[in-house]
Design a protein around this motif. Structure first.
Motif, PDB file in Angstrom:
ATOM      1  N   ILE A 373       8.666  49.710  37.126  1.00 31.57           N
ATOM      2  CA  ILE A 373       8.738  48.387  37.756  1.00 31.57           C
ATOM      3  C   ILE A 373      10.088  48.192  38.439  1.00 31.57           C
ATOM      4  O   ILE A 373      10.167  47.763  39.597  1.00 31.57           O
ATOM      5  CB  ILE A 373       8.501  47.273  36.708  1.00 31.57           C
ATOM      6  N   HIS A 374      11.162  48.539  37.740  1.00 30.65           N
ATOM      7  CA  HIS A 374      12.479  48.344  38.340  1.00 30.65           C
ATOM      8  C   HIS A 374      12.717  49.293  39.511  1.00 30.65           C
ATOM      9  O   HIS A 374      13.415  48.935  40.467  1.00 30.65           O
ATOM     10  CB  HIS A 374      13.571  48.464  37.278  1.00 30.65           C
ATOM     11  N   LEU A 376      10.363  50.319  41.599  1.00 28.15           N
ATOM     12  CA  LEU A 376       9.644  49.716  42.728  1.00 28.15           C
ATOM     13  C   LEU A 376      10.470  48.574  43.310  1.00 28.15           C
ATOM     14  O   LEU A 376      10.565  48.409  44.531  1.00 28.15           O
ATOM     15  CB  LEU A 376       8.271  49.200  42.278  1.00 28.15           C
ATOM     16  N   ALA A 377      11.080  47.776  42.413  1.00 29.80           N
ATOM     17  CA  ALA A 377      11.878  46.639  42.882  1.00 29.80           C
ATOM     18  C   ALA A 377      13.065  47.125  43.713  1.00 29.80           C
ATOM     19  O   ALA A 377      13.350  46.573  44.782  1.00 29.80           O
ATOM     20  CB  ALA A 377      12.348  45.796  41.701  1.00 29.80           C
ATOM     21  N   MET A 380      11.839  48.233  47.135  1.00 21.76           N
ATOM     22  CA  MET A 380      11.511  47.112  48.029  1.00 21.76           C
ATOM     23  C   MET A 380      12.772  46.416  48.520  1.00 21.76           C
ATOM     24  O   MET A 380      12.905  46.093  49.695  1.00 21.76           O
ATOM     25  CB  MET A 380      10.663  46.095  47.274  1.00 21.76           C
ATOM     26  N   GLU A 381      13.693  46.192  47.586  1.00 19.92           N
ATOM     27  CA  GLU A 381      14.922  45.478  47.942  1.00 19.92           C
ATOM     28  C   GLU A 381      15.730  46.269  48.978  1.00 19.92           C
ATOM     29  O   GLU A 381      16.379  45.682  49.845  1.00 19.92           O
ATOM     30  CB  GLU A 381      15.758  45.289  46.675  1.00 19.92           C
ATOM     31  N   THR A 383      15.022  47.741  51.487  1.00 25.95           N
ATOM     32  CA  THR A 383      14.594  47.715  52.885  1.00 25.95           C
ATOM     33  C   THR A 383      15.347  46.667  53.697  1.00 25.95           C
ATOM     34  O   THR A 383      15.495  46.791  54.907  1.00 25.95           O
ATOM     35  CB  THR A 383      13.088  47.398  53.023  1.00 25.95           C
ATOM     36  N   PHE A 384      15.797  45.617  53.011  1.00 26.62           N
ATOM     37  CA  PHE A 384      16.265  44.430  53.737  1.00 26.62           C
ATOM     38  C   PHE A 384      17.510  44.685  54.589  1.00 26.62           C
ATOM     39  O   PHE A 384      17.512  44.422  55.799  1.00 26.62           O
ATOM     40  CB  PHE A 384      16.494  43.274  52.763  1.00 26.62           C
TER      41      PHE A 384
ATOM     42  N   LEU B 534      11.624  41.974  50.177  1.00 21.50           N
ATOM     43  CA  LEU B 534      12.731  41.380  49.427  1.00 21.50           C
ATOM     44  C   LEU B 534      12.194  40.450  48.339  1.00 21.50           C
ATOM     45  O   LEU B 534      12.603  40.532  47.173  1.00 21.50           O
ATOM     46  CB  LEU B 534      13.632  40.604  50.402  1.00 21.50           C
ATOM     47  N   GLY B 536       9.219  40.468  47.103  1.00 16.15           N
ATOM     48  CA  GLY B 536       8.500  41.312  46.147  1.00 16.15           C
ATOM     49  C   GLY B 536       9.453  41.868  45.102  1.00 16.15           C
ATOM     50  O   GLY B 536       9.175  41.851  43.896  1.00 16.15           O
ATOM     51  N   ALA B 537      10.616  42.344  45.556  1.00 14.43           N
ATOM     52  CA  ALA B 537      11.603  42.902  44.626  1.00 14.43           C
ATOM     53  C   ALA B 537      12.116  41.823  43.672  1.00 14.43           C
ATOM     54  O   ALA B 537      12.202  42.045  42.460  1.00 14.43           O
ATOM     55  CB  ALA B 537      12.769  43.497  45.417  1.00 14.43           C
ATOM     56  N   MET B 540       9.336  40.943  41.099  1.00 12.73           N
ATOM     57  CA  MET B 540       9.091  42.022  40.138  1.00 12.73           C
ATOM     58  C   MET B 540      10.170  42.011  39.064  1.00 12.73           C
ATOM     59  O   MET B 540       9.915  42.153  37.880  1.00 12.73           O
ATOM     60  CB  MET B 540       9.166  43.392  40.815  1.00 12.73           C
ATOM     61  N   ARG B 541      11.409  41.874  39.532  1.00 17.12           N
ATOM     62  CA  ARG B 541      12.536  41.926  38.626  1.00 17.12           C
ATOM     63  C   ARG B 541      12.555  40.699  37.719  1.00 17.12           C
ATOM     64  O   ARG B 541      12.899  40.793  36.540  1.00 17.12           O
ATOM     65  CB  ARG B 541      13.800  41.973  39.475  1.00 17.12           C
ATOM     66  N   GLY B 544      10.341  41.262  34.873  1.00 17.64           N
ATOM     67  CA  GLY B 544      10.961  42.193  33.936  1.00 17.64           C
ATOM     68  C   GLY B 544      11.952  41.480  33.031  1.00 17.64           C
ATOM     69  O   GLY B 544      11.929  41.656  31.808  1.00 17.64           O
ATOM     70  N   TYR B 548      11.561  40.524  29.042  1.00 20.24           N
ATOM     71  CA  TYR B 548      12.531  41.072  28.103  1.00 20.24           C
ATOM     72  C   TYR B 548      12.948  40.003  27.084  1.00 20.24           C
ATOM     73  O   TYR B 548      12.970  40.243  25.877  1.00 20.24           O
ATOM     74  CB  TYR B 548      13.747  41.577  28.885  1.00 20.24           C
ATOM     75  N   PRO B 670       2.937  42.690  36.898  1.00 18.69           N
ATOM     76  CA  PRO B 670       3.686  41.854  37.846  1.00 18.69           C
ATOM     77  C   PRO B 670       3.216  42.035  39.287  1.00 18.69           C
ATOM     78  O   PRO B 670       3.335  41.115  40.095  1.00 18.69           O
ATOM     79  CB  PRO B 670       5.137  42.330  37.683  1.00 18.69           C
TER      80      PRO B 670
END
Lengths: 700, 700
Positions: A373-374, A376-377, A380-381, A383-384, B534, B536-537, B540-541, B544, B548, B670
């Motif tokens: 999950i992290h 993937l995050a 995605m991040e 790209t910005f 962005l 999405g990231a 997702m996080r 998480g 936690y 997520p």
């Protein structure tokens, strides 16, 4: 001022690069290969790599011949076919074949160089030390880099000298594109199938170390590093180089006549000379930092290029165009800056020890799912900021040229800016490919040191080089994506020009406008936008299936060859069979995504028309670049999170976080080495095809 | 033919839906709640859900008031502010607040209905059987569905009756958008934090079954189903409903005057009547198939809507516009068909037993990494056909209206088509939300049956309903994405109209053209395209991190409350604390992505201008829809691959493939319930903000 001598200068610079590459190669071949064992392993890798290249190009020959015939024959079916302004006919067909052939030649030269240098690098590390090892491995990379840039420039300039029309030599870029797409995907599938096969059964199931000679997939794994990173990346950048130069020439021709045509070639020539000088600056002392040495070379190349381009621009753009000479220079520099910026951002998101990677490593504590999950995050991040950088470069390069132009030309001339930014980025391709290709040599050298059972201090030296290779590979990846983005935009502009030319009579105001509010444009954007996802899915799955075949084979050999796993003296694994399986599955699985990439723009163009194809290119470029960044950076970050844990953090190797991180790394493998890199040629091949289709389309 | 009576009809239909919803709710409340234990659990879920809603809306009040003041005050700073054509001033500010408030009211009504029906559904299953249980749970969903559609139509029509100008009531859609974005993200984070917390510690670590009362997070988990699926989805579709209706009115006003304004409202009215009739058709026998019953209701709703819209279109569009009445009807039908098609495609890629899902399950045999790789591949692949469907709908709806129009109007009138397709899709929102909201009720009923230790045959009946709920949730997800895509396109067209109006004097030919070859448009496309990645990231996080916190709390309770894990009589978990943790982390983590979504279009519009904002909307819409499909479908497919293995395939529960599939499912959580759904309001909120910004922008 149509001074064809200038084209000869460009051709001369291309030839110079090629000669320098061949001379360097022959000097490398004189180095010592070390023990007979080292020689044997190196030769096995070399043979495997050549076998793959031979089979790949052989598979592509019928495909290339069909296109050759179609391009030739199309002149009889297309109005105005065979004329100097139509991209069909004998000259186009020949240009296509030359583009494809030169891409293959660059692949052969580069691959010979890297696979013949691995044992020599290991031997240099053993007998002389780090400095000499860097010298051998970097020179090996430089052969690839200078072949790519040299053959690219030589091809374009000689074809231009012969045919005298950029429209005709369009197909040179298309030829390069077609090969690049298959090389990237085929190489990507090969390298990951072999890697996963070697790791999953060898390291995980059988518990033997990396590069252990008992592992039947170990040669295939080492071959994979070459066909993926060297041949794939080389073909990718050869394509960018050819396509950008030609797109810039096409746009330049419309706007500035001969000056606009010759300038991109001269930028290429300046870049080549700068890169040759840059390679001489890569030196390190015995306890020095090889990364620093490479950085010096890169900066020298960039700065010399900038200086050279300034004078060339001032000399080339005269008369009315003199007003924009400085602006054009600034656009080129913007390209060089994007190069540095994207490399830096790649490092921020995927570098070991950086916050993003640490976060993934931390998440591994709660298991594989949170690790994934992290990752993937992070992908995605990541790209910005690069997208913002590209947006900035687009704006700046348009502005730099447009604002300096005479008021009535501002809007039209500004388009040249983006092509110039792309040229600026690509001008240092020679050096960047050299840096990238050096990585697999160092990696292979380490593998040979391991397999030939050289003393551990040799491996320590090659590991130091290998670590640098991982960083330069990340920089090159950013470079490949960035240059693909700018190349695609340059191709898009050139396509718009071509359609404007073709439909001038029926266009309102004689201008082709790609209006996002028109249904056909929107339709194109929606279809184009989804293609990178489709090809991403196909390639991810291809790796999974190819890796499965490899896993089965490695398991079979461990089961059926008595004494292999125990390391009984004299018992040898059947390396050739693994090489063969990787080769044939990579070749067979590259076909389907290749067909999607080539047929989609053709279908959209002929069925839906020129506007839909313009929208298609726009949608494809944006999502293609985003997916390239997402997949490559996520994969890179997963990889380095695992490596960070392996350095002893969070419990180190064999701990639960490590197991979780291995899952993430395995997910990331096809992302970063197959699907992600496939996006670059995907967006470019659509552009080069469209450029040929533009004048052939029958409806707007 | 400005007959305001028609607007009263629309308002009447809205009021009818609302009354019907409230009447249904009161009839549900008369049903028996079962044993005191069941009542107690149900009340805990209800309280938790209401606590979340209260806290969420309370957090949003200052934010809403700031916008309210800004909208009011802006009239003094904007040229022409306060006039009927400017979306700022008191009327706009009030419309904004009404939009936000009605979204909240719909949330409260729906949430009350679903959380008060769960025990009643369980009791119906226990005392009466499946038929009655379906009846109670579906009626509970219908309350939500008809509140959404009813309040949406009522709000738009009453504001129109009062203010008489669609431009002014723009802000109603913006109010609905702002709430929807936070509701989707907040609800999404809540539901997954609770789910992961309950599963990871309860099911995996402690080894107790799903919905076991010993699990401290069990109430939070059940609350999560409601705040995610009911409140989040309801707000999402309320937003689509409001935004589409208003965008259609704005475009219609320019093109057809009053007929163009009133028609979208009448389509809504027809849809509501059809949905009410549709709900009466949902009946099943004791051994019948509840899915079939729901399908009958959906088809009745769609067909009645189509018939009604045909007659309304013929009656509304008269004079010159009569030529396109049939075309407009066909565009509405296209919307209904997209609805069915996207639902079908969702099922193909994510349905249990389908090839895509089976492939993921098979891949689980080689471990979690291959499971994840194949899930990612399915997600990516699943974008292509829906995107093709949207492209088809765009083309067809433009064509249907444009080709029937008088030649000189064809191009202009065609734009109405896409808005009508969106209206067609949304017209059945009442029924689709009902189908979707029924899911959490059935799911909660199962949970209550478990926690209250009802006999297993009760659970078997609620499980049957729950399984149907999973399918309807998938259909609703496709519906939400599809409607968001069409809504975004309608908003885009309306934005272009608004900018054209504002800058008419300086635009060449008086037309605002979003030309993809202009640098500012490209810059906007690049920035807009990266925003979904962005957000999405971020989301997702957020899941998480929130999960936690929940995991830590559940572990703490098991550790510190003696006898809890052993199930000692009288020992109770501290459910409220888990509910509180989920609530506060969801609320705090929804802020950052919310700020990105709201501020990005404002910054782009004011800093870069109207063209960049148009490009931004285009880029955002395409990648937003792609990411929504990718994330939602990957998550759905992973979920069902796990379920398929749990049905006893490939070794069933606790086997190695099952463990691998659990990893994929956790990664998918997520994706499908937080980040994927966040994409819909993300692309719409950018559209509604831009619609207000359009007339305020100072540069092209």
């Amino acid at each position: 001022m149509e001074n064809m001598t200038l084209a000869y200068y460009a051709a001369g610079a291309g030839a110079l690069a090629l000669l320098f590459a061949l001379f360097t190669l022959s000097s490398i071949l004189k180095e010592d290969m070390g023990t007979p064992k080292m020689r044997e392993i190196s030769e096995a890798i070399h043979e495997g790599a050549m076998a793959f290249l031979n089979r790949q190009y052989k598979t592509l020959i019928p495909f290339a011949l069909i296109i050759f015939v179609l391009l030739w024959a199309a002149q009889y079916f297309v109005e105005g076919g065979g004329s100097a302004h139509m991209p069909v006919g004998p000259a186009s067909a020949i240009s296509f074949l030359v583009g494809a052939a030169l891409s293959a030649v660059a692949g052969y030269i580069g691959m010979t160089s890297t696979t013949k240098s691995n044992a020599r690098t290991a031997e240099a590390a053993r007998s002389h030390g780090l400095s000499k090892a860097l010298n051998v491995s970097f020179r090996a990379g430089a052969v690839m880099g200078l072949s790519v840039a040299g053959l690219g420039l030589l091809g374009v300039s000689v074809l231009y000298i012969i045919f005298g029309q950029p429209t005709i030599i369009n197909s040179f870029a298309f030829g390069a594109s077609a090969i690049a797409f298959f090389a990237r995907i085929g190489g990507g599938i090969y390298t990951k199938a072999a890697d996963v096969g070697a790791d999953l059964v060898g390291k995980v199931e059988a518990g033997i170390p990396e590069d252990d000679p008992r592992n039947p997939a170990v040669i295939a794994d080492n071959v994979g590093d070459n066909v993926g990173d060297t041949a794939g990346m080389g073909a990718d950048l050869f394509e960018s180089y050819a396509a950008t130069t030609i797109a810039a020439m096409l746009i330049g021709n419309t706007l500035f006549g001969f000056a606009g045509i010759i300038f991109p070639m001269l930028v290429g020539a300046v870049g080549i000379v700068a890169a040759i000088i840059g390679t001489f600056c890569v030196r390190t002392s015995e306890d020095g930092n090889p990364q620093a040495a490479l950085n010096v070379g890169l900066w020298v190349t960039n700065i010399l290029t900038a200086i050279g381009v300034f004078f060339v621009a001032k000399a080339t753009f005269v008369g009315e165009a003199a007003s924009v000479a400085t602006g054009i220079f600034m656009a080129v520099v913007a390209g060089l800056i994007v190069n540095v910026a994207v490399g830096y951002l790649t490092e921020v998101y995927t570098g070991t020890g950086k916050a993003s990677v640490n976060r993934i490593a931390e998440a591994s504590k709660s298991g594989p799912a949170t690790n994934v999950i992290h990752g993937l995050a992070v992908g995605m991040e990541s790209t910005f900021l690069p997208m913002l950088t590209f947006a900035g470069a687009i704006y700046f390069s348009f502005w730099a040229v447009g604002s300096a132009a005479p008021a009535d030309k501002a809007e039209i001339w500004a388009i040249y800016g983006i092509a110039m930014a792309a040229m600026g980025m690509l001008s240092s391709a020679g050096f960047v490919v050299a840096m990238d290709s050096f990585g697999p040599v160092a990696d292979n050298a380490g593998g040979i040191a391991e397999m030939a059972e050289l003393p551990p201090e040799v491996r320590a030296k090659t590991d130091k080089l290998d670590a640098v290779g991982n960083t330069t590979a990340a920089i090159a990846k950013g470079f490949a994506i960035g240059s693909a983005a700018l190349t695609a935009l340059a191709l898009f502009s050139a396509y718009v020009e071509a359609v404007t030319h073709k439909f001038a009579a029926v266009l309102p105001g004689g201008k082709f406008i790609v209006n996002l509010t028109e249904p056909m444009v929107l339709v194109g954007v929606f279809i184009g936008g989804s293609i990178p996802f489709l090809v991403g899915a196909q390639t991810m799955r291809a790796v999974g299936e190819a890796a499965y075949g490899m896993v089965e084979e490695v398991r079979r050999q461990f089961r059926e060859i008595p004494g292999l796993l125990e390391g009984k003296p004299g018992v040898k694994a059947d390396y050739a069979r693994c090489v063969d399986i990787a080769t044939s599955s990579a070749i067979s699985k590259m076909v389907a995504p290749g067909m999607v990439a080539v047929s989609a723009p053709i279908l959209v163009g002929f069925i839906l028309g020129a506007k839909a194809l313009a929208g298609f290119l726009g949608g494809l470029t944006v999502t293609g670049v985003l997916m390239a960044l997402f997949l490559s950076n996520a994969g890179g970050a997963w990889d380095n999170a695992k490596k960070w844990i392996e350095q002893g953090n969070l419990g180190g190797k064999k701990s639960d976080p490590h197991k979780a991180a291995v899952v993430g790394d395995t997910v990331g493998d096809p992302c970063k080495d197959t699907s992600g890199p496939a996006m670059n040629p995907l967006i470019k091949v659509a552009g080069t095809i469209s450029l040929i289709l533009g004048p052939l389309l029958t409806r707007l």
